[in-house]
Every structure is written in C-alpha cells, then in structure tokens.
Scaffold this active site. Structure first.
Site, mmCIF file in Angstrom:
data_model
loop_
_atom_site.group_PDB
_atom_site.id
_atom_site.type_symbol
_atom_site.label_atom_id
_atom_site.label_comp_id
_atom_site.label_asym_id
_atom_site.label_seq_id
_atom_site.Cartn_x
_atom_site.Cartn_y
_atom_site.Cartn_z
ATOM 1 N N CYS A 1 0.830 -1.206 0.000
ATOM 2 C CA CYS A 1 0.000 0.000 0.000
ATOM 3 C C CYS A 1 0.870 1.265 0.000
ATOM 4 O O CYS A 1 1.520 1.561 -0.981
ATOM 5 C CB CYS A 1 -0.984 -0.026 1.170
ATOM 6 S SG CYS A 1 -2.384 1.107 0.971
ATOM 7 N N HIS B 1 -3.700 -5.005 0.242
ATOM 8 C CA HIS B 1 -3.448 -5.500 1.597
ATOM 9 C C HIS B 1 -3.523 -7.026 1.640
ATOM 10 O O HIS B 1 -4.614 -7.592 1.751
ATOM 11 C CB HIS B 1 -4.487 -4.923 2.564
ATOM 12 C CG HIS B 1 -4.332 -3.465 2.828
ATOM 13 N ND1 HIS B 1 -4.116 -2.938 4.084
ATOM 14 C CD2 HIS B 1 -4.357 -2.400 1.989
ATOM 15 C CE1 HIS B 1 -4.017 -1.623 4.010
ATOM 16 N NE2 HIS B 1 -4.168 -1.272 2.740
ATOM 17 N N GLU C 1 -2.701 -8.989 4.018
ATOM 18 C CA GLU C 1 -2.878 -9.568 5.362
ATOM 19 C C GLU C 1 -4.286 -10.098 5.583
ATOM 20 O O GLU C 1 -4.551 -10.810 6.552
ATOM 21 C CB GLU C 1 -2.520 -8.540 6.446
ATOM 22 C CG GLU C 1 -3.577 -7.507 6.738
ATOM 23 C CD GLU C 1 -3.680 -6.454 5.660
ATOM 24 O OE1 GLU C 1 -4.767 -5.844 5.537
ATOM 25 O OE2 GLU C 1 -2.685 -6.227 4.948
#
Length: 373
Positions: free
Chosen positions: A257, A347, A349
C-alpha cells in the site's frame, strides 16, 4: 437509536441530512467510500483511514456489533463515519458492545440515515473531497458550515505517517521456530500484518516511521518491510530516503500500500492522486506474470505512475509493474529484477479478507531464504 439531527456537508456545497451516529459534534476530513460488505471494525481501526470521512456503501452496518479481537490498531482512526441503516441491536456471539456505543466512546462523529448510494455516485462523479459532519450544537446555517469545510486541510501534500505510527519499537515474536528477523517500518501498520509474518516463523521488529537506517539494521534483519499508511506519498520524504538506504544494501524488501508508493518514489517514479481511490475488500487485481486474477483488499487514494508492460531502468536496476487493477489499470505492484525487492498496492494480510494474496508473505520469506543461501 438517537433522533438528534445531523448533516454531512461536502466542499462542493452538496448536503446530506440524517441523524447523529456515534458521537455528537463536528468533524472534518476527506470524504471517501468503502465498498466492503463486511469488516467494518477492521476498516474503522485501519490507520490508513486517518483524516478521512468514510462512507460505507453496504446499507446495513453494525449488525455484528464490536468485539475486542478484530481491531487492527489501538483505536478508531476514521475522522467521521457515514452509514445508511445502522443496526438497532447487534447480534453476534463475539459482540461485546454496539458500534454506535463504540463510536461515541472514542469520540467519532458519524451520521446515519443518509442515502449512501446517492452519496457514493456523487463522489464517483465529482471525486473525493473535503467534508464535514455536524450534529447537535454544531449545526448551523449551510453557508457557515460550508465555509468551515472549505477551510479544512486537504489530503494532497499531507504527511501523516508519523501521526499514526508507533512511537516506540516493539517485537512480535515468531510462532513456533524462528526462521527470520524482519524490521517492519510502521507507516500505519495493521495488527494482522506482523501476525501473518509471525505465522511463517518471522520475528518482527516494528519500528517508528521516523526510524533511521542504523536503527533498522540494529535489528540485524533478514528482510525489511514497509507498511500501509495514510497521506500523500509525495510528502513522505523520510520513508523514501530510508527505502533507498535499504535498496542500496540489497536487503530483501517488501512493501504494501503506502509502502508500494514509497518504493515507487525511491525508484524515481512519480505518484498521483486518484479521482476517488480504491477502498474495499473486493477489488480485482491481475498478476501480470501468471495471468491470475486476485480479489483483494484496498485502501488507497494515491497511486504510482509507472509504465505498464515494459521494463524501466532505475538507479537500483531494472523494475517492472507486476500487478494492475482490472477496474482502471492502476499500478498495483512493482518488482525489481536485479535486487530482492517487490511491493503491492493492496493489503495481503486479509483482515477482513479476502485471502487470495496471502502467498505474498511466502514470496517474502522465499526472498529471505534465497538471500541467506
């Protein structure tokens, strides 16, 4: 549910009336919309939303309440919150309080009862812009409120990473046997990110955004990670200089990001502000090397200006665009061909989903493994 009147005023003069949601008062920020159907708690606590008034396109918000396991950071970061139909009563076995109560407890001024579909269409056509949410004693005549909105700071040129990052280093230990050490530069890191690395045997040393090259290498890292975060990458001079210091040492490097934008600038590319950005957990991205399309989580209003489909020469060797967004062909990733470094704009995660990009953490550990070998 409160019946206190509230109004959202955009800097172009358009106003949306509703009811107070969360804290009563006033707040200012950049109005943006997030398209995720779930994961509102992760959105609220994502530091990348600092100084933004977030409009939720999903009509029903707050249904599952708030728990103490899902926050991505120590607090709610959004400047303001806009929803259509807030839940009257939360229902979930993990819920410990309502979203309305949580917003009020943390002083987040919001508004409900707004036609968020019309508001989202307006922002898509006119672009993200400054906004103010006013309720209770903060209400006033439209001209006065509009003047206050137009005097609020803009996002372009805002250097915000240090405002949301940790001020003290901390360590997230590896789960099971420790395989690697990573120095993670916190530009607005989400809590799930170091946990994803820890699950792969990585001990993560999270450092402030102001960390120096010497402080990064004091951890004796096998790799360096640059996190997501808020603000304009064109104003992030220190992270760019730090990134160049890491690239000079050819340490395995991974950025996501804001970290992707910082890598772009470190390589000599420019960045630019998107009209309304990408925010949500349903953005399609294509891996140009494999042709695979991933559904990914995004939260960014700026992008890297790099040529797609060709190899560029930089001070740190050759680089290519690795991923693009299928909605608008925006650069979604960079890969260096002569050094062990890569980044993505989204992202991986996966908080609050999806999981398509989890392999990127394995790619990072593979880089560290290769460097060690």
């Amino acid at each position: 549910m409160t019946t206190t009147p509230a109004v959202l005023v955009l800097e172009d003069g358009r106003a949306f009336h509703g009811r107070a949601y969360g804290a009563v008062g006033e707040t200012f920020g950049e109005a943006v919309f997030a398209t995720g159907m779930t994961g509102y708690q992760e959105t609220l606590t994502d530091p990348s939303y600092h100084r933004q008034v977030v409009v939720m396109t999903a009509p029903h918000i707050g249904n599952t309440g708030v728990n103490d396991e899902d926050p991505e950071s120590r607090r709610i970061w959004v400047a303001g919150y806009v929803v259509r139909d807030p839940a009257r009563t939360p229902s979930n076995w993990r819920s410990v309080r309502s979203l309305d109560d949580e917003l009020a407890a943390q002083g987040v001024v919001g508004i409900s009862g707004v036609d968020t579909r019309a508001l989202t269409r307006h922002l898509r056509e006119r672009g993200a812009m400054r906004a103010g949410v006013f309720s209770g004693p903060a209400l006033g005549d439209h001209a006065t409120l509009l003047e206050r909105v137009r005097s609020a700071p803009v996002m372009t040129g805002a250097d915000l990473a240090a405002e949301v990052a940790t001020t003290e280093p901390y360590v997230v230990p590896a789960v099971g046997e420790k395989r690697f050490t990573v120095a993670a530069v916190d530009l607005g890191i989400k809590g799930m990110t170091p946990r994803r690395m820890a699950e792969r045997g990585v001990e993560v040393h999270v450092l402030p955004a102001t960390a120096t090259v010497d402080e990064v290498y004091a951890a004796e890292p096998d790799g360096v990670f640059f996190s997501n975060g808020p603000g304009d990458p064109a104003a992030a001079h220190h992270p760019v200089d730090l990134m160049r210091g890491v690239l000079e040492r050819s340490t395995p490097l991974f950025g996501i990001c804001f970290g992707n934008q910082v890598l772009g600038r470190a390589l000599g590319f420019g960045t630019f502000k998107l009209k309304y950005g990408h925010r949500g957990i349903n953005q399609p991205v294509k891996d140009l090397a494999t042709g695979r399309v991933e559904v990914t989580a995004h939260n960014h209003g700026f992008a890297v200006d790099a040529p797609v489909g060709e190899v560029s020469e930089t001070p740190f060797g050759r680089v290519e665009v690795s991923h693009v967004c299928l909605n608008d062909n925006v650069v979604e990733g960079l890969r260096l061909l002569d050094r062990p470094a890569f980044s993505v704009q989204y992202h991986p995660e996966a908080a609050a989903g999806p999981h398509d990009a989890a392999y990127l953490f394995d790619r990072f550990t593979a880089l560290m493994e290769g460097q060690r070998a």
